[in-house]
Design a protein around this motif. Structure first.
Motif, PDB file in Angstrom:
ATOM      1  N   MET A 115       0.841  -1.188   0.000  1.00 35.80           N
ATOM      2  CA  MET A 115       0.000   0.000   0.000  1.00 35.80           C
ATOM      3  C   MET A 115       0.883   1.247   0.000  1.00 35.80           C
ATOM      4  SD  MET A 115      -3.078   1.167   2.562  1.00 35.80           S
ATOM      5  CE  MET A 115      -4.233  -0.004   1.873  1.00 35.80           C
ATOM      6  N   ASP A 116       0.395   2.290  -0.585  1.00 37.67           N
ATOM      7  CA  ASP A 116       1.048   3.587  -0.662  1.00 37.67           C
ATOM      8  C   ASP A 116       1.238   4.170   0.740  1.00 37.67           C
ATOM      9  OD1 ASP A 116       1.583   6.318  -0.996  1.00 37.67           O
ATOM     10  OD2 ASP A 116      -0.114   6.678  -2.302  1.00 37.67           O
ATOM     11  N   VAL A 117       2.466   4.622   1.046  1.00 37.47           N
ATOM     12  CA  VAL A 117       2.766   5.141   2.378  1.00 37.47           C
ATOM     13  C   VAL A 117       1.931   6.383   2.699  1.00 37.47           C
ATOM     14  CG1 VAL A 117       4.761   6.546   1.702  1.00 37.47           C
ATOM     15  CG2 VAL A 117       4.641   5.605   3.991  1.00 37.47           C
ATOM     16  N   MET A 118       1.611   7.182   1.693  1.00 33.59           N
ATOM     17  CA  MET A 118       0.756   8.352   1.941  1.00 33.59           C
ATOM     18  C   MET A 118      -0.648   7.909   2.350  1.00 33.59           C
ATOM     19  SD  MET A 118       2.555  11.087   1.762  1.00 33.59           S
ATOM     20  CE  MET A 118       1.208  12.255   1.835  1.00 33.59           C
ATOM     21  N   GLU A 119      -1.145   6.863   1.736  1.00 36.82           N
ATOM     22  CA  GLU A 119      -2.471   6.354   2.098  1.00 36.82           C
ATOM     23  C   GLU A 119      -2.451   5.765   3.507  1.00 36.82           C
ATOM     24  OE1 GLU A 119      -6.484   5.545   1.998  1.00 36.82           O
ATOM     25  OE2 GLU A 119      -5.281   6.914   0.791  1.00 36.82           O
ATOM     26  N   LEU A 120      -1.384   5.075   3.865  1.00 40.17           N
ATOM     27  CA  LEU A 120      -1.255   4.568   5.237  1.00 40.17           C
ATOM     28  C   LEU A 120      -1.301   5.726   6.226  1.00 40.17           C
ATOM     29  CD1 LEU A 120       1.611   1.950   4.779  1.00 40.17           C
ATOM     30  CD2 LEU A 120      -0.798   1.453   5.270  1.00 40.17           C
ATOM     31  N   ASP A 121      -0.562   6.802   5.920  1.00 38.98           N
ATOM     32  CA  ASP A 121      -0.522   7.962   6.804  1.00 38.98           C
ATOM     33  C   ASP A 121      -1.905   8.616   6.904  1.00 38.98           C
ATOM     34  OD1 ASP A 121       1.235   9.654   8.480  1.00 38.98           O
ATOM     35  OD2 ASP A 121       0.709  11.215   7.038  1.00 38.98           O
ATOM     36  N   ARG A 122      -2.582   8.754   5.784  1.00 36.72           N
ATOM     37  CA  ARG A 122      -3.934   9.342   5.803  1.00 36.72           C
ATOM     38  C   ARG A 122      -4.881   8.509   6.667  1.00 36.72           C
ATOM     39  NH1 ARG A 122      -3.119   9.504   0.161  1.00 36.72           N
ATOM     40  NH2 ARG A 122      -2.158  11.504  -0.337  1.00 36.72           N
ATOM     41  N   ARG A 123      -4.819   7.201   6.498  1.00 38.83           N
ATOM     42  CA  ARG A 123      -5.697   6.329   7.283  1.00 38.83           C
ATOM     43  C   ARG A 123      -5.376   6.401   8.767  1.00 38.83           C
ATOM     44  NH1 ARG A 123      -5.552   0.540   5.149  1.00 38.83           N
ATOM     45  NH2 ARG A 123      -7.007   0.261   6.893  1.00 38.83           N
ATOM     46  N   TRP A 173      11.777  10.744   1.587  1.00 38.11           N
ATOM     47  CA  TRP A 173      10.422  11.180   1.959  1.00 38.11           C
ATOM     48  C   TRP A 173       9.553  10.005   2.380  1.00 38.11           C
ATOM     49  CZ3 TRP A 173       5.737   9.931  -0.246  1.00 38.11           C
ATOM     50  CH2 TRP A 173       5.775   9.240  -1.470  1.00 38.11           C
ATOM     51  N   ARG A 174       9.702   8.856   1.726  1.00 34.02           N
ATOM     52  CA  ARG A 174       8.891   7.694   2.100  1.00 34.02           C
ATOM     53  C   ARG A 174       9.200   7.252   3.531  1.00 34.02           C
ATOM     54  NH1 ARG A 174      10.065   6.749  -3.201  1.00 34.02           N
ATOM     55  NH2 ARG A 174       8.294   6.448  -4.582  1.00 34.02           N
ATOM     56  N   GLY A 175      10.486   7.268   3.885  1.00 37.57           N
ATOM     57  CA  GLY A 175      10.882   6.915   5.244  1.00 37.57           C
ATOM     58  C   GLY A 175      10.319   7.887   6.257  1.00 37.57           C
ATOM     59  N   ALA A 176      10.334   9.180   5.922  1.00 45.46           N
ATOM     60  CA  ALA A 176       9.797  10.202   6.834  1.00 45.46           C
ATOM     61  C   ALA A 176       8.299  10.006   7.036  1.00 45.46           C
ATOM     62  CB  ALA A 176      10.090  11.600   6.290  1.00 45.46           C
ATOM     63  N   VAL A 177       7.579   9.765   5.952  1.00 49.05           N
ATOM     64  CA  VAL A 177       6.133   9.556   6.062  1.00 49.05           C
ATOM     65  C   VAL A 177       5.842   8.257   6.809  1.00 49.05           C
ATOM     66  CG1 VAL A 177       3.982   9.200   4.775  1.00 49.05           C
ATOM     67  CG2 VAL A 177       5.604  10.938   4.014  1.00 49.05           C
TER      68      VAL A 177
END
Length: 181
Positions: free
Chosen positions: A1-9, A96-100
């Motif tokens: 799954m996209d890390v941004m989507e994980l963060d949003r959820r 950026w992926r690691g930071a998110v």
């Protein structure tokens, strides 16, 4: 799954928990040693503000609550130029992926901390817990221990639900409950 989507959820789940906390419980202790609910929320807001101010014009007001500052983080990482930068977290350079990913895991677990402290029945979705466990298993040992990002892992059964294994791995007592006052 996209890390941004994980963060949003994770932000949506934690935001929903925060919204259910009565004002009278904001100073209640949490499973996160020495922190109250209010302090955890402030910590997450401060983290959001720090991400944005380090990489955007710091004179822009991004808000002062969890939802507003979380949206500002989302907007920040939507910028392709920001995705080219290196982020330093706990002395380690990450992309950026690691930071998110770190942001995601922090927000997700603190949502559980807040919910438990407020006496809410909180579990973590299996896919989010599994992703957070993968992220946090790569954290260096230097972030563990008293007054650090996470405590040392606690023992847990191998067949425990993944969200329980995540909490125990991060030094939390999955059976923690708020003391009666």
């Amino acid at each position: 799954m996209d890390v941004m989507e994980l963060d949003r959820r994770a932000r949506a789940a934690t935001g929903a928990i925060i919204d259910r906390v009565p004002d009278a419980l904001l100073d209640a202790p949490t499973p996160c040693d020495s922190w109250t609910i209010r302090q955890i929320v402030e910590h997450m807001v401060d983290n959001n503000r720090a991400f944005v101010s380090a990489h955007k014009d710091s004179t822009v007001d991004i808000g002062h609550d969890f939802a507003e500052t979380g949206q500002a983080v989302d907007d920040l990482f939507a910028d392709p130029a920001v995705r080219e930068r290196t982020f330093t977290l706990a002395g380690v350079d990450v992309d950026w992926r690691g930071a998110v990913a770190v942001h995601f895991a922090d927000v997700l677990v603190h949502g559980w901390d807040i919910g438990r402290a407020a006496g809410l029945d909180v579990t973590i979705d299996d896919d989010l817990a599994a992703a957070a466990l993968r992220v946090t298993s790569r954290f260096p040992d230097s972030v563990r221990g008293p007054d650090r990002g996470f405590d040392h892992p606690r023992p847990v059964r191998d067949d425990a639900p993944v969200w329980i294994r995540l909490l125990a791995f991060l030094g939390r007592d999955p059976e923690w409950t708020r003391r009666a006052e």
